[in-house]
Motif scaffolding. Structure first.
Motif, PDB file in Angstrom:
ATOM      1  N   TRP A   1       0.820  -1.217   0.000  1.00 10.45           N
ATOM      2  CA  TRP A   1       0.000   0.000   0.000  1.00 10.45           C
ATOM      3  C   TRP A   1       0.854   1.268   0.000  1.00 10.45           C
ATOM      4  CZ3 TRP A   1       0.571   3.450   3.934  1.00 10.45           C
ATOM      5  CH2 TRP A   1       1.149   2.983   5.122  1.00 10.45           C
ATOM      6  N   LEU A   2       2.085   1.193   0.484  1.00  7.01           N
ATOM      7  CA  LEU A   2       3.014   2.324   0.481  1.00  7.01           C
ATOM      8  C   LEU A   2       4.040   2.190  -0.648  1.00  7.01           C
ATOM      9  CD1 LEU A   2       4.199   4.885   1.841  1.00  7.01           C
ATOM     10  CD2 LEU A   2       5.507   3.343   3.327  1.00  7.01           C
ATOM     11  N   GLY A   3       4.566   0.995  -0.823  1.00  4.59           N
ATOM     12  CA  GLY A   3       5.655   0.769  -1.766  1.00  4.59           C
ATOM     13  C   GLY A   3       5.293   1.010  -3.220  1.00  4.59           C
ATOM     14  N   TRP A   4       4.114   0.553  -3.637  1.00  2.00           N
ATOM     15  CA  TRP A   4       3.764   0.718  -5.049  1.00  2.00           C
ATOM     16  C   TRP A   4       3.488   2.180  -5.409  1.00  2.00           C
ATOM     17  CZ3 TRP A   4       5.757  -2.530  -7.994  1.00  2.00           C
ATOM     18  CH2 TRP A   4       5.808  -3.893  -7.685  1.00  2.00           C
ATOM     19  N   PRO A   5       2.737   2.925  -4.607  1.00  2.79           N
ATOM     20  CA  PRO A   5       2.587   4.360  -4.929  1.00  2.79           C
ATOM     21  C   PRO A   5       3.917   5.113  -4.865  1.00  2.79           C
ATOM     22  CG  PRO A   5       0.861   3.669  -3.420  1.00  2.79           C
ATOM     23  CD  PRO A   5       1.835   2.527  -3.520  1.00  2.79           C
ATOM     24  N   ALA A   6       4.776   4.745  -3.921  1.00  3.62           N
ATOM     25  CA  ALA A   6       6.095   5.385  -3.837  1.00  3.62           C
ATOM     26  C   ALA A   6       6.915   5.065  -5.079  1.00  3.62           C
ATOM     27  CB  ALA A   6       6.821   4.941  -2.567  1.00  3.62           C
TER      28      ALA A   6
ATOM     29  N   ALA B   1       5.722   4.423  -8.044  1.00  2.00           N
ATOM     30  CA  ALA B   1       5.148   5.242  -9.128  1.00  2.00           C
ATOM     31  C   ALA B   1       5.671   6.679  -9.034  1.00  2.00           C
ATOM     32  CB  ALA B   1       3.620   5.207  -9.057  1.00  2.00           C
ATOM     33  N   ALA B   2       5.797   7.200  -7.822  1.00  2.00           N
ATOM     34  CA  ALA B   2       6.325   8.560  -7.632  1.00  2.00           C
ATOM     35  C   ALA B   2       7.791   8.644  -8.045  1.00  2.00           C
ATOM     36  CB  ALA B   2       6.140   8.994  -6.178  1.00  2.00           C
ATOM     37  N   VAL B   3       8.566   7.586  -7.777  1.00  2.80           N
ATOM     38  CA  VAL B   3       9.966   7.549  -8.213  1.00  2.80           C
ATOM     39  C   VAL B   3      10.022   7.613  -9.737  1.00  2.80           C
ATOM     40  CG1 VAL B   3      12.040   6.088  -8.367  1.00  2.80           C
ATOM     41  CG2 VAL B   3      10.869   6.371  -6.176  1.00  2.80           C
ATOM     42  N   LEU B   4       9.188   6.838 -10.405  1.00  2.00           N
ATOM     43  CA  LEU B   4       9.160   6.862 -11.878  1.00  2.00           C
ATOM     44  C   LEU B   4       8.741   8.234 -12.389  1.00  2.00           C
ATOM     45  CD1 LEU B   4       7.583   3.367 -12.697  1.00  2.00           C
ATOM     46  CD2 LEU B   4      10.009   4.024 -12.707  1.00  2.00           C
ATOM     47  N   LEU B   5       7.770   8.849 -11.733  1.00  2.00           N
ATOM     48  CA  LEU B   5       7.332  10.199 -12.104  1.00  2.00           C
ATOM     49  C   LEU B   5       8.473  11.201 -11.932  1.00  2.00           C
ATOM     50  CD1 LEU B   5       4.961  12.045 -12.958  1.00  2.00           C
ATOM     51  CD2 LEU B   5       4.441  12.285 -10.538  1.00  2.00           C
ATOM     52  N   ALA B   6       9.217  11.082 -10.842  1.00  2.00           N
ATOM     53  CA  ALA B   6      10.357  11.977 -10.599  1.00  2.00           C
ATOM     54  C   ALA B   6      11.413  11.810 -11.687  1.00  2.00           C
ATOM     55  CB  ALA B   6      10.956  11.715  -9.218  1.00  2.00           C
TER      56      ALA B   6
ATOM     57  N   ALA C   1      11.489  17.343  -8.832  1.00  2.00           N
ATOM     58  CA  ALA C   1      11.840  15.929  -9.040  1.00  2.00           C
ATOM     59  C   ALA C   1      12.746  15.428  -7.921  1.00  2.00           C
ATOM     60  CB  ALA C   1      12.524  15.748 -10.402  1.00  2.00           C
ATOM     61  N   VAL C   2      13.705  16.258  -7.501  1.00  2.03           N
ATOM     62  CA  VAL C   2      14.623  15.880  -6.418  1.00  2.03           C
ATOM     63  C   VAL C   2      13.855  15.651  -5.117  1.00  2.03           C
ATOM     64  CG1 VAL C   2      16.506  16.713  -4.944  1.00  2.03           C
ATOM     65  CG2 VAL C   2      16.644  16.991  -7.424  1.00  2.03           C
ATOM     66  N   VAL C   3      12.955  16.570  -4.798  1.00  5.05           N
ATOM     67  CA  VAL C   3      12.167  16.449  -3.560  1.00  5.05           C
ATOM     68  C   VAL C   3      11.287  15.208  -3.604  1.00  5.05           C
ATOM     69  CG1 VAL C   3      10.300  17.518  -2.210  1.00  5.05           C
ATOM     70  CG2 VAL C   3      12.232  18.909  -3.021  1.00  5.05           C
ATOM     71  N   LEU C   4      10.605  15.024  -4.720  1.00  2.00           N
ATOM     72  CA  LEU C   4       9.724  13.862  -4.869  1.00  2.00           C
ATOM     73  C   LEU C   4      10.504  12.559  -4.735  1.00  2.00           C
ATOM     74  CD1 LEU C   4       6.905  12.765  -5.495  1.00  2.00           C
ATOM     75  CD2 LEU C   4       7.440  13.021  -7.926  1.00  2.00           C
ATOM     76  N   GLU C   5      11.636  12.473  -5.421  1.00  2.00           N
ATOM     77  CA  GLU C   5      12.444  11.260  -5.340  1.00  2.00           C
ATOM     78  C   GLU C   5      13.018  11.045  -3.942  1.00  2.00           C
ATOM     79  OE1 GLU C   5      15.627   9.509  -8.292  1.00  2.00           O
ATOM     80  OE2 GLU C   5      16.521  10.999  -6.947  1.00  2.00           O
ATOM     81  N   GLY C   6      13.447  12.125  -3.289  1.00  2.00           N
ATOM     82  CA  GLY C   6      14.032  12.019  -1.949  1.00  2.00           C
ATOM     83  C   GLY C   6      13.066  11.466  -0.914  1.00  2.00           C
ATOM     84  N   VAL C   7      11.794  11.718  -1.121  1.00  4.94           N
ATOM     85  CA  VAL C   7      10.771  11.163  -0.230  1.00  4.94           C
ATOM     86  C   VAL C   7      10.369   9.768  -0.693  1.00  4.94           C
ATOM     87  CG1 VAL C   7       8.388  11.432   0.582  1.00  4.94           C
ATOM     88  CG2 VAL C   7       9.892  13.429   0.463  1.00  4.94           C
ATOM     89  N   ALA C   8      10.100   9.628  -1.984  1.00  3.85           N
ATOM     90  CA  ALA C   8       9.506   8.389  -2.497  1.00  3.85           C
ATOM     91  C   ALA C   8      10.467   7.209  -2.548  1.00  3.85           C
ATOM     92  CB  ALA C   8       8.920   8.643  -3.886  1.00  3.85           C
ATOM     93  N   LEU C   9      11.713   7.441  -2.960  1.00  7.10           N
ATOM     94  CA  LEU C   9      12.638   6.312  -3.128  1.00  7.10           C
ATOM     95  C   LEU C   9      12.827   5.517  -1.829  1.00  7.10           C
ATOM     96  CD1 LEU C   9      14.421   4.762  -5.135  1.00  7.10           C
ATOM     97  CD2 LEU C   9      16.277   6.343  -4.551  1.00  7.10           C
ATOM     98  N   PRO C  10      13.084   6.172  -0.706  1.00 13.25           N
ATOM     99  CA  PRO C  10      13.191   5.377   0.532  1.00 13.25           C
ATOM    100  C   PRO C  10      11.870   4.716   0.936  1.00 13.25           C
ATOM    101  CG  PRO C  10      14.123   7.582   0.833  1.00 13.25           C
ATOM    102  CD  PRO C  10      13.432   7.575  -0.487  1.00 13.25           C
ATOM    103  N   LEU C  11      10.747   5.395   0.654  1.00 11.11           N
ATOM    104  CA  LEU C  11       9.457   4.852   1.078  1.00 11.11           C
ATOM    105  C   LEU C  11       9.007   3.654   0.251  1.00 11.11           C
ATOM    106  CD1 LEU C  11       7.444   8.054   2.047  1.00 11.11           C
ATOM    107  CD2 LEU C  11       8.638   6.425   3.543  1.00 11.11           C
ATOM    108  N   VAL C  12       9.649   3.405  -0.877  1.00 11.65           N
ATOM    109  CA  VAL C  12       9.337   2.190  -1.636  1.00 11.65           C
ATOM    110  C   VAL C  12       9.508   0.981  -0.713  1.00 11.65           C
ATOM    111  CG1 VAL C  12      10.132   0.667  -3.509  1.00 11.65           C
ATOM    112  CG2 VAL C  12       9.882   3.130  -3.917  1.00 11.65           C
ATOM    113  N   HIS C  13      10.481   1.057   0.179  1.00 14.13           N
ATOM    114  CA  HIS C  13      10.714  -0.061   1.111  1.00 14.13           C
ATOM    115  C   HIS C  13      10.646   0.422   2.556  1.00 14.13           C
ATOM    116  CE1 HIS C  13      11.836  -4.172   1.918  1.00 14.13           C
ATOM    117  NE2 HIS C  13      11.888  -4.379   0.616  1.00 14.13           N
ATOM    118  N   THR C  14       9.716   1.331   2.835  1.00 17.02           N
ATOM    119  CA  THR C  14       9.391   1.798   4.188  1.00 17.02           C
ATOM    120  C   THR C  14      10.561   2.498   4.882  1.00 17.02           C
ATOM    121  OG1 THR C  14       8.115  -0.275   4.282  1.00 17.02           O
ATOM    122  CG2 THR C  14       7.986   1.137   6.181  1.00 17.02           C
ATOM    123  N   GLY C  15      11.429   3.136   4.123  1.00 11.66           N
ATOM    124  CA  GLY C  15      12.580   3.822   4.714  1.00 11.66           C
ATOM    125  C   GLY C  15      12.229   5.234   5.161  1.00 11.66           C
TER     126      GLY C  15
END
Length: 171
Positions: free
Chosen positions: A70-75, A77-82, A125-139
């Motif tokens: 529920w967190l990893g897949w949207p995160a 998608a956000a990484v890909l968007l970034a 893009a930097v801000v989005l990736e900085g949040v989303a990339l770690p959250l793909v795996h609950t970081g």
């Protein structure tokens, strides 16, 4: 090797592609009288972005962070968007895009691509990736630390870039 490790390695390869592109663009800019501004904050940016990738792997491994769909897949998608936004920025700026602040005097501001709507879309893009990339795996810890350290860096960077663009503006 886990899928998350592969994702982080792919992002690291993307960063290397950015650096190769930036080096080519630096040569183009310097050949046209381009001047670098704010080089003092560049090493901090490199360390912080390297730390983001390392933090993603370390937090996942050491804190045994789970993948929560529920967190990893949207995160993800956000990484890909970034990534898409970042490369749209690179394509829109062409040889004027760089990881450093190098401005060629006399060139007008770019007003195509995402620059039609935002002055600094790459930083979104930097801000989005900085949040989303770690959250793909609950970081959440890596996402929080990166974001808190990135805020003053981005403020410094945007001030530097805005001042450089103002000084170099035609007319």
């Amino acid at each position: 090797m886990t899928p998350y490790t592969v994702l982080i390695l792919l992002v690291a390869l993307e960063r290397l592609a950015e650096l190769v592109t930036a080096q080519r663009h630096t040569r183009w800019s310097r050949a046209r009288g381009g001047v670098e501004h704010g080089s003092g904050h560049y090493p901090v940016m490199v360390v912080l972005h390297t730390g983001l990738l390392a933090g993603c792997l370390l937090e996942t491994a050491l804190a045994h962070r789970p993948f929560l769909p529920w967190l990893g897949w949207p995160a993800f998608a956000a990484v890909l968007l970034a990534q898409a936004l970042r490369w749209w920025c690179i394509a829109s700026l062409g040889p004027r895009w760089n990881t450093r602040v190098i401005v060629v005097p006399g060139l007008p501001l770019v007003d195509r691509g995402p620059y039609r709507w935002l002055r600094h879309p790459n930083y979104l893009a930097v801000v989005l990736e900085g949040v989303a990339l770690p959250l793909v795996h609950t970081g959440w810890l890596t996402a929080s630390v990166f974001t808190l350290l990135n805020i003053p860096l981005l403020v410094t960077r945007m001030r530097c870039e805005n001042a450089a663009l103002t000084m170099a503006a035609p007319g």
